[in-house]
Scaffold this motif. Structure first.
Motif, PDB file in Angstrom:
ATOM      1  N   PRO A 281       0.802  -1.229   0.000  1.00  0.00           N
ATOM      2  CA  PRO A 281       0.000   0.000   0.000  1.00  0.00           C
ATOM      3  C   PRO A 281       0.831   1.273   0.000  1.00  0.00           C
ATOM      4  CG  PRO A 281       0.102  -0.898   2.213  1.00  0.00           C
ATOM      5  CD  PRO A 281       0.855  -1.855   1.333  1.00  0.00           C
ATOM      6  N   GLN A 282       2.173   1.163   0.064  1.00  0.00           N
ATOM      7  CA  GLN A 282       3.036   2.332   0.136  1.00  0.00           C
ATOM      8  C   GLN A 282       4.112   2.255  -0.935  1.00  0.00           C
ATOM      9  OE1 GLN A 282       2.399   4.817   2.169  1.00  0.00           O
ATOM     10  NE2 GLN A 282       0.744   3.763   3.277  1.00  0.00           N
ATOM     11  N   PRO A 283       4.521   3.420  -1.487  1.00  0.00           N
ATOM     12  CA  PRO A 283       5.655   3.409  -2.425  1.00  0.00           C
ATOM     13  C   PRO A 283       6.928   3.007  -1.697  1.00  0.00           C
ATOM     14  CG  PRO A 283       4.986   5.663  -1.903  1.00  0.00           C
ATOM     15  CD  PRO A 283       3.946   4.771  -1.303  1.00  0.00           C
ATOM     16  N   VAL A 284       7.833   2.333  -2.414  1.00  0.00           N
ATOM     17  CA  VAL A 284       9.049   1.821  -1.788  1.00  0.00           C
ATOM     18  C   VAL A 284      10.248   2.095  -2.690  1.00  0.00           C
ATOM     19  CG1 VAL A 284       7.820  -0.007  -0.557  1.00  0.00           C
ATOM     20  CG2 VAL A 284       8.805  -0.476  -2.792  1.00  0.00           C
ATOM     21  N   THR A 297      27.955  -8.498  -7.947  1.00  0.00           N
ATOM     22  CA  THR A 297      28.491  -7.967  -9.195  1.00  0.00           C
ATOM     23  C   THR A 297      27.947  -6.590  -9.524  1.00  0.00           C
ATOM     24  OG1 THR A 297      28.715 -10.219 -10.042  1.00  0.00           O
ATOM     25  CG2 THR A 297      28.784  -8.448 -11.662  1.00  0.00           C
ATOM     26  N   ARG A 298      26.682  -6.357  -9.226  1.00  0.00           N
ATOM     27  CA  ARG A 298      26.072  -5.074  -9.569  1.00  0.00           C
ATOM     28  C   ARG A 298      24.911  -4.792  -8.628  1.00  0.00           C
ATOM     29  NH1 ARG A 298      24.972  -3.786 -15.720  1.00  0.00           N
ATOM     30  NH2 ARG A 298      27.235  -3.794 -15.548  1.00  0.00           N
ATOM     31  N   VAL A 299      24.690  -3.491  -8.344  1.00  0.00           N
ATOM     32  CA  VAL A 299      23.570  -3.042  -7.529  1.00  0.00           C
ATOM     33  C   VAL A 299      22.859  -1.926  -8.277  1.00  0.00           C
ATOM     34  CG1 VAL A 299      22.824  -2.041  -5.350  1.00  0.00           C
ATOM     35  CG2 VAL A 299      24.747  -3.647  -5.383  1.00  0.00           C
ATOM     36  N   GLU A 300      21.538  -2.069  -8.435  1.00  0.00           N
ATOM     37  CA  GLU A 300      20.735  -1.069  -9.111  1.00  0.00           C
ATOM     38  C   GLU A 300      19.613  -0.611  -8.178  1.00  0.00           C
ATOM     39  OE1 GLU A 300      21.228   0.270 -11.984  1.00  0.00           O
ATOM     40  OE2 GLU A 300      22.790  -1.044 -12.797  1.00  0.00           O
ATOM     41  N   PRO A 301      19.485   0.708  -7.900  1.00  0.00           N
ATOM     42  CA  PRO A 301      18.356   1.198  -7.086  1.00  0.00           C
ATOM     43  C   PRO A 301      17.057   1.145  -7.888  1.00  0.00           C
ATOM     44  CG  PRO A 301      19.683   3.028  -7.856  1.00  0.00           C
ATOM     45  CD  PRO A 301      20.400   1.797  -8.290  1.00  0.00           C
ATOM     46  N   VAL A 302      15.977   0.768  -7.230  1.00  0.00           N
ATOM     47  CA  VAL A 302      14.667   0.655  -7.876  1.00  0.00           C
ATOM     48  C   VAL A 302      13.643   1.368  -7.008  1.00  0.00           C
ATOM     49  CG1 VAL A 302      12.885  -0.907  -8.714  1.00  0.00           C
ATOM     50  CG2 VAL A 302      15.280  -1.562  -8.894  1.00  0.00           C
ATOM     51  N   SER A 303      12.873   2.274  -7.601  1.00  0.00           N
ATOM     52  CA  SER A 303      11.784   2.972  -6.912  1.00  0.00           C
ATOM     53  C   SER A 303      10.461   2.525  -7.514  1.00  0.00           C
ATOM     54  CB  SER A 303      11.940   4.492  -7.045  1.00  0.00           C
ATOM     55  OG  SER A 303      13.125   4.933  -6.410  1.00  0.00           O
ATOM     56  N   LEU A 304       9.527   2.182  -6.653  1.00  0.00           N
ATOM     57  CA  LEU A 304       8.245   1.626  -7.098  1.00  0.00           C
ATOM     58  C   LEU A 304       7.102   2.399  -6.464  1.00  0.00           C
ATOM     59  CD1 LEU A 304       9.203  -2.115  -6.597  1.00  0.00           C
ATOM     60  CD2 LEU A 304       9.073  -0.928  -8.784  1.00  0.00           C
ATOM     61  N   ALA A 305       6.133   2.780  -7.277  1.00  0.00           N
ATOM     62  CA  ALA A 305       4.945   3.463  -6.782  1.00  0.00           C
ATOM     63  C   ALA A 305       3.924   2.442  -6.310  1.00  0.00           C
ATOM     64  CB  ALA A 305       4.363   4.352  -7.880  1.00  0.00           C
ATOM     65  N   VAL A 306       2.755   2.920  -5.919  1.00  0.00           N
ATOM     66  CA  VAL A 306       1.673   2.050  -5.457  1.00  0.00           C
ATOM     67  C   VAL A 306       0.862   1.592  -6.659  1.00  0.00           C
ATOM     68  CG1 VAL A 306      -0.368   1.888  -3.992  1.00  0.00           C
ATOM     69  CG2 VAL A 306       1.594   3.243  -3.262  1.00  0.00           C
TER      70      VAL A 306
END
Length: 679
Positions: A281-284, A297-306
């Protein structure tokens, strides 16, 4: 609330309560004693004024406390129980959901733990006069015994405990139910329950006493979080289905797709495609980490809406290196790695939520190599041969259908094809090894694939331009003189459609992954188009080299591993992700089949054949990752499913509470008595 031994408590009360009151009516018997003066004995003189044996009952706190002690003890003796709506059922079927979403955490426990706890509480409310030491305090005849059948299900169902009246056996069986990461489907569980309830059902173990399992209707109690996609298609024949809901958690972000493939021209280059969705129920915001053989090996930031609606069913989008495709609550990320060896690829979300199983996905990546392709053709039309000679292949061979059928040992080993891709031009042998196949102008005899009539002179109506096989393939001006109509099972994927249905489709069956084109190349104008060469390039790349696990996609939980066994070996040891292991015997073709893949992770084969000793099993199911309980009542094909309230107490018998209250009152009475004496 009701009482199991109410009349026993009443009989004891008829003796104890009058005796207690009589003690307060009786006077103390005094002994006569001569004293020189009564000045210091005024109170004793007052007691001597009445010579009768009884006195009027006075108000006394001690009497009140003692009466309360007696009442609490009598209530405990009466064995009070919490009544449930199924306590008097003659037969009960408990259907316990153990699918992937039931692993969601609710505080310190999972939903499956809550479901098992509810099932045990229901079982404890039945047959209370027949179990354990309490039966010695019951002087009535036993009630009619309730028979209980327990079935655990995910997309598969199994009987945990056959019809029995033994509370102890039922509780032990329920406690042994293990979690799975499998999808949810209740159809098989309902069919299994109704089979046990049908007249004349044997079941082998049978009920302990009383009526057989086929006599009279029964109630089916479904204990689940309610996330059952096929429930609305269920039509019960005779039984009544009711639901006990468990679980309230909603916060979850899951990996819903993972694909890894090597580039055709540069096999050492690995393309990784990942889909991530937010179901909470919340963006993360979270980090998506890529590990190769356990090394970050790799790190990618991910932003997700509701998410605005329910779960999506779209797979991972195709993206170039470090590209992110967004649809708000979901992300499809593509990355490119240099990997010149075989390895286990792991993609992990660095975020704690209610469901852990979908926070990681795995892929077994084979060592880089150029493809080995075999073309089986009569050679009359060299269209396929001319295209294949222009592709960057490691090995290319061509044989006739007669030679391919006559000398199978040259083209397969241990039931598996020796070539990465086999192109079958206008031929479909009745027996094929496991492997990847491209059928041109022929339809194989696979289960549930039916060949229909001939379709004359038509154009292609629709094609899936987003599929890797048809990327950059233009079919607008392709004319087909003759093709065959086919009827496909739901698992098949249609890629091109004509006026009478599928013209090109993808289907996997028994370890065979195939693309099937229902018309011959020479029976169309496609051979003269540039798009035919692009199609062959894409098809060989898709079938033979790009996908993980040596051409096989990762399995879903519950799938079957097909493990080739080396010459001279008859068994293999499968090492599970949870640390357990199993020994599996090979069949006559030298292939071992293992179906115990209930949990996601990497399954390893001890001393297995190189390239076939590691298998990835992923959840990758948006429906299971969307753990939010469904709103409103659930429905079957026949109507709304009734809901039962769960039992809140750990045991339906609550005599312990009254016994404890009696002990507390005794201590209070002792304190009051000593305080009055001291004063």
């Amino acid at each position: 609330m009701s009482f199991l031994n109410l009349w026993v408590a009443a009989a004891v009360a008829a003796v104890v309560v009058p005796a207690l009151l009589l003690l307060y009516f009786l006077k103390l018997r005094r002994r006569e004693q001569l004293v020189p003066s009564t000045l210091l004995w005024k109170r004793a003189v007052e007691d001597l004024r009445v010579n009768a044996s009884f006195q009027r009952l006075r108000r006394s706190l001690l009497l009140l406390l003692q009466l309360l002690v007696v009442v609490a003890a009598l209530l405990a003796l009466a064995r009070p129980i919490v009544e449930t709506s199924i306590a008097d059922e003659a037969r009960l079927v408990l259907l316990i959901d153990r699918s992937g979403s039931m692993n969601a955490r609710e505080g310190d426990v999972t939903r499956l733990d809550l479901a098992k706890e509810q099932a045990i509480r229901f079982v404890k409310s039945l047959n209370r006069h027949t179990e354990g030491w309490r039966s010695y305090f019951s002087f009535t005849r036993a009630h009619a015994k309730a028979q209980v059948l327990v079935i655990a299900f995910s997309d598969r169902a199994g009987v945990v405990a056959p019809f029995t009246t033994s509370t102890r056996e039922l509780i032990e069986a329920i406690q042994r139910i293990a979690p799975t990461d499998e999808a949810t489907g209740v159809r098989e569980a309902i069919d299994l329950a109704e089979a046990y309830l049908s007249p004349g059902a044997a079941g082998g173990d049978g009920p302990a006493d009383g009526a057989g399992p086929g006599e009279g209707p029964a109630r089916l109690v479904l204990i689940s979080d309610g996330r059952i996609p096929d429930l609305d298609r269920i039509a019960l024949r005779a039984s009544k289905l009711e639901l006990v809901r468990v679980g309230e958690a909603q916060d979850n972000v899951g990996i819903t797709g993972l694909r890894a493939r090597r580039q055709f021209e540069r096999p050492e280059q690995l393309d990784v495609f990942v889909s991530v969705e937010n179901f909470g129920p919340q963006p993360v915001t979270a980090d998506l980490s890529i590990y190769v053989d356990g090394v970050l090996t790799r790190v990618e930031p991910v932003s997700l809406a509701v998410a605005a609606g329910g779960p999506t069913a779209s797979g991972p989008a195709v993206a170039s290196e470090q590209q992110v495709v967004s649809s708000g609550h979901s992300r499809s990320l593509g990355a490119s790695l240099v990997l010149n060896r075989a390895a286990v690829l792991e993609v992990r979300l660095s975020r704690a939520d209610a469901l852990d199983a979908d926070n990681a996905a795995y892929a077994v990546v084979p060592a880089p190599k150029r493809q080995r392709v075999l073309v089986v053709s009569d050679g009359k039309y060299p269209f396929v041969d001319s295209v294949m000679r222009g592709l960057p292949l490691q090995e290319y061979a061509a044989v006739t259908p007669a030679r391919y059928d006559a000398d199978r040992r040259q083209y397969e080993t241990n039931g598996r094809s020796n070539y990465d891709v086999v192109v079958l031009d206008k031929c479909a042998p009745p027996r094929l090894p496991t492997g990847a196949f491209l059928f041109l102008g022929a339809v194989p005899s696979w289960p549930n694939v039916a060949v229909g009539s001939v379709v004359k002179e038509h154009r292609l109506i629709w094609w899936d331009q987003t599929h890797p096989v048809l990327r950059h393939v233009a079919l607008d001006h392709v004319f087909v003189a003759e093709s065959r109509a086919v009827k496909l099972p739901p698992a098949a994927e249609t890629l091109i459609e004509g006026p009478e249905g599928p013209v090109l489709f993808r289907y996997a069956e028994g370890g065979r992954h195939g693309l099937v084109l229902t018309f011959a190349i020479e029976d169309s104008t496609w051979w003269s188009k540039l798009s035919f060469g692009v199609f062959m390039y894409n098809a060989i790349r898709y079938l033979g080299g790009g996908e993980t696990e040596a051409g096989e996609a990762p399995l879903r939980p519950g799938g079957t591993l097909r493990i080739p066994v080396g010459a001279g070996d008859r068994t293999v040891r499968v090492l599970r992700p949870d640390g357990g292991e199993a020994t599996v015997a090979a069949d006559a073709s030298g292939v071992a089949h293992y179906g115990g893949t209930e949990r996601a992770g990497v399954y390893r084969v001890a001393d297995g054949l190189p390239g076939h000793d590691r298998f990835a099993v992923n959840v990758a199911d948006p429906y299971e990752s969307d753990i939010a309980p469904p709103r409103g009542p659930l429905k079957t094909a026949a109507g709304t499913v009734g809901e039962l309230a769960g039992i809140r107490t750990a045991t339906p018998e609550v005599w312990q509470w009254f016994a404890g209250a009696a002990v507390v009152l005794v201590l209070l009475e002792w304190w009051v008595y000593n305080r009055r004496v001291a004063l």
